[in-house]
Design an enzyme around this catalytic site. Structure first.
Site, PDB file in Angstrom:
ATOM      1  N   ASP A   1      27.480  24.571 -67.512  1.00 13.68           N
ATOM      2  CA  ASP A   1      28.374  23.394 -67.483  1.00 13.68           C
ATOM      3  C   ASP A   1      27.714  22.046 -67.154  1.00 13.68           C
ATOM      4  O   ASP A   1      26.902  21.967 -66.229  1.00 13.68           O
ATOM      5  CB  ASP A   1      29.449  23.557 -66.397  1.00 13.68           C
ATOM      6  CG  ASP A   1      30.136  24.888 -66.412  1.00 13.68           C
ATOM      7  OD1 ASP A   1      29.839  25.714 -67.281  1.00 13.68           O
ATOM      8  OD2 ASP A   1      30.971  25.097 -65.528  1.00 13.68           O
TER       9      ASP A   1
ATOM     10  N   GLU B   1      39.262  27.101 -65.624  1.00 15.81           N
ATOM     11  CA  GLU B   1      38.068  26.523 -64.996  1.00 15.81           C
ATOM     12  C   GLU B   1      37.956  25.041 -65.376  1.00 15.81           C
ATOM     13  O   GLU B   1      38.611  24.567 -66.305  1.00 15.81           O
ATOM     14  CB  GLU B   1      36.805  27.267 -65.476  1.00 15.81           C
ATOM     15  CG  GLU B   1      36.805  28.748 -65.121  1.00 15.81           C
ATOM     16  CD  GLU B   1      35.537  29.491 -65.543  1.00 15.81           C
ATOM     17  OE1 GLU B   1      35.038  30.276 -64.736  1.00 15.81           O
ATOM     18  OE2 GLU B   1      35.057  29.291 -66.667  1.00 15.81           O
TER      19      GLU B   1
HETATM   20  C1  FRU Z   1      32.337  27.623 -66.085  1.00 14.91           C
HETATM   21  C2  FRU Z   1      31.914  28.190 -64.737  1.00 14.91           C
HETATM   22  C3  FRU Z   1      32.560  27.417 -63.598  1.00 14.91           C
HETATM   23  C4  FRU Z   1      31.619  27.676 -62.459  1.00 14.91           C
HETATM   24  C5  FRU Z   1      30.272  27.695 -63.150  1.00 14.91           C
HETATM   25  C6  FRU Z   1      29.295  28.674 -62.569  1.00 14.91           C
HETATM   26  O1  FRU Z   1      31.453  27.899 -67.116  1.00 14.91           O
HETATM   27  O2  FRU Z   1      32.228  29.569 -64.668  1.00 14.91           O
HETATM   28  O3  FRU Z   1      33.885  27.788 -63.361  1.00 14.91           O
HETATM   29  O4  FRU Z   1      31.702  26.675 -61.484  1.00 14.91           O
HETATM   30  O5  FRU Z   1      30.517  28.043 -64.502  1.00 14.91           O
HETATM   31  O6  FRU Z   1      28.033  28.515 -63.116  1.00 14.91           O
END
Ligand code: FRU
Length: 479
Positions: free
Chosen positions: A30, A204
């Site tokens: 992300d 998310e």
């Molecule tokens: C989304 C996610 C978020 C989390 C991060 C962990 O892709 O799962 O929810 O904070 O990636 O790397």
């Protein structure tokens, strides 16, 4: 798997994007902490500095002055005794509400999830040197876990009308909003979403943004929510809700079961907007959790999408997201093909030779007698098809024969996007991705593909009859 050339390593590095951000080595997911300050767009990101597979998360860091060319900087945040550094956001605290500012520069405050073995909680860190070095707040966490397993990805903005910071937080199957005067003390405000939208996976990376409505004097609130899995073509995807926000509660104007998707491809996830830009601009991770750990690159794994400006369109009370790629910067463009008028038909496809990605294709149709036509990206050993199916009101991307597809069962796919009437399309092709913007960014698809040989032609084929275009421009890009 066919390798026509000997040097497999070279081939794998050949999947490195030319006009998208990718880390020089190791794993990213992300985008995090997107904030604009004094001419620099900061891009932090989920980063594993010891492997090309997801692992203990850090915040990597890159900056850009034009959103197209990026400079990698040292890692900004490391895991600590409270846990790994999961996704989050950053703001410029112009009024020093936090009291963290020490010098002349305004203080940047990062708000992120500490993912501990016990649970997830929200913490903050600050920087007094334009994001170069960060100090974690001694009072962390600033929001402890209330007993919710998935409790993460804080996205914060300053809400002028109620003079406070607002945080959107992903809580499994809904979003919670919190308010704060100083980024340190947070109060729960409200929840949204248990009964709305798609629920095929965990929610998310939310973002609550205020968008201009094209041709109108008013603006609208849009709540962005990533969901994994449960996307329209499988795995990770991004849905959104249009509505109103009064500083406490978000109310959507959508029906409960209505689903709105920002991107119908398989590879646009966890996108959020930059804080501090005049117009909302977002960027996403070009990947899908279904196969993100298996994509066939070598030294690095993962890249970001092209940044996109966001607008809304009012379709008689139904609001639709519009995305326009931010694509100028320092990139040199060369005209490969340009015609104001032309045709292609079943017996006579139009074949335009190209030298290799990256390149862009702009196609505006005049009249399409043929119910279906295809834009094919052709290499010596593979092809990727974009099928415009007028009778089904669909655009489909078929990557089943697009090169390396066997690294994951989930990868080869024909992805479907419903559209109204096809008018025009803008296509950005990089070495391992396409981003397709149909009807001026009203319908968008992002897909990865791994063609072992370079794309050497763009072919336009009609299923029958004739298709007439009023504009076709192909440009190659030299980064
Ligand atoms: C989304 C996610 C978020 C989390 C991060 C962990 O892709 O799962 O929810 O904070 O990636 O790397």
């Amino acid at each position: 798997m066919i390798f026509l050339k000997n040097d497999v390593q070279m081939k794998k590095e050949a999947f490195r994007p030319a006009v998208h951000f990718s880390p020089s080595k190791h794993w990213i997911n992300d985008p995090n902490g997107l904030v604009y300050y004094k001419g620099e767009y900061h891009l932090f990101y989920q980063y594993h500095p010891h492997s090309t597979i997801w692992g203990p998360m850090h915040w990597g860091h890159a900056v850009s002055t034009d959103l197209n060319t990026w400079e990698e900087l040292p890692i900004a945040l490391y895991p600590d005794e409270l846990g790994q550094i999961f996704s989050g956001s950053a703001v410029v605290d112009w009024q020093n509400t936090s009291g963290f500012q020490t010098g002349e520069e305004a203080v940047l405050v990062a708000v992120f999830t500490h993912h501990g073995e016990d649970n997830e909680k929200q913490s903050i860190a600050y920087s007094n040197d334009r994001g170069r070095t960060w100090v974690k707040y001694k009072g962390n966490p600033v929001i402890s876990n209330p007993g919710i397993k998935d409790f993460r990805d804080p996205k914060v903005f300053w809400h002028e009308e109620s003079s406070k910071w607002i945080m959107s937080l992903a809580c499994g199957d809904h979003i919670q909003f919190y308010g704060s005067p100083n980024l340190k003390d947070w109060n729960y405000l409200s929840s949204f979403g248990k009964a709305h939208g798609a629920h095929g996976g965990v929610w998310e990376c939310p973002d609550l943004i205020f968008l201009d409505v094209e041709g109108e004097k008013f603006k609208k609130w849009v709540l962005i929510v990533s969901i994994n899995p449960g996307g329209p073509n499988g795995g990770s995807a991004i849905q959104y809700f249009t509505g109103d926000f009064d500083g406490t509660v978000f109310v959507t104007d959508q029906k409960k079961e209505e689903e709105k998707w920002a991107d119908w491809g398989r590879d646009f996830y966890a996108a959020v907007t930059w804080s501090g830009t005049e117009q909302p601009i977002w960027i996403g991770w070009m990947n899908n959790w279904q196969y993100a750990n298996q994509t066939p690159t070598d030294n690095f794994r993962g890249s970001m999408s092209i940044p996109r400006k966001l607008f809304l369109e009012n379709k008689r009370g139904d609001y639709q997201l519009i995305q326009k790629p931010v694509f100028s910067g320092e990139l040199e463009k060369h005209l490969v093909f340009k015609e104001e008028q032309g045709t292609f038909c079943l017996e006579n496809p139009l074949v335009v030779k190209v030298t290799a990605a990256p390149f862009t294709v702009q196609l505006k149709m005049k009249q399409i007698d043929s119910p279906t036509f295809t834009v094919r990206l052709k290499s010596e050993s593979s092809q990727l098809d974009i099928v415009i199916d007028q009778s089904a009101h669909q655009v489909r991307i078929d990557r089943t024969k697009s090169g390396l597809v066997e690294f994951s069962e989930q990868f080869p796919s024909i992805d479907v996007m419903p559209i109204d009437v096809f008018q025009e399309a803008f296509l950005l092709v990089d070495r391992a991705s396409i981003e397709l913007f149909v009807n001026e960014g009203r319908f968008v698809m992002t897909d990865l593909f791994y063609s072992v040989d370079s794309i050497e032609a763009v072919e336009f084929r009609a299923s029958s009859n004739q298709a007439e275009y009023e504009k076709l421009v192909i440009q190659s890009i030299r980064p």
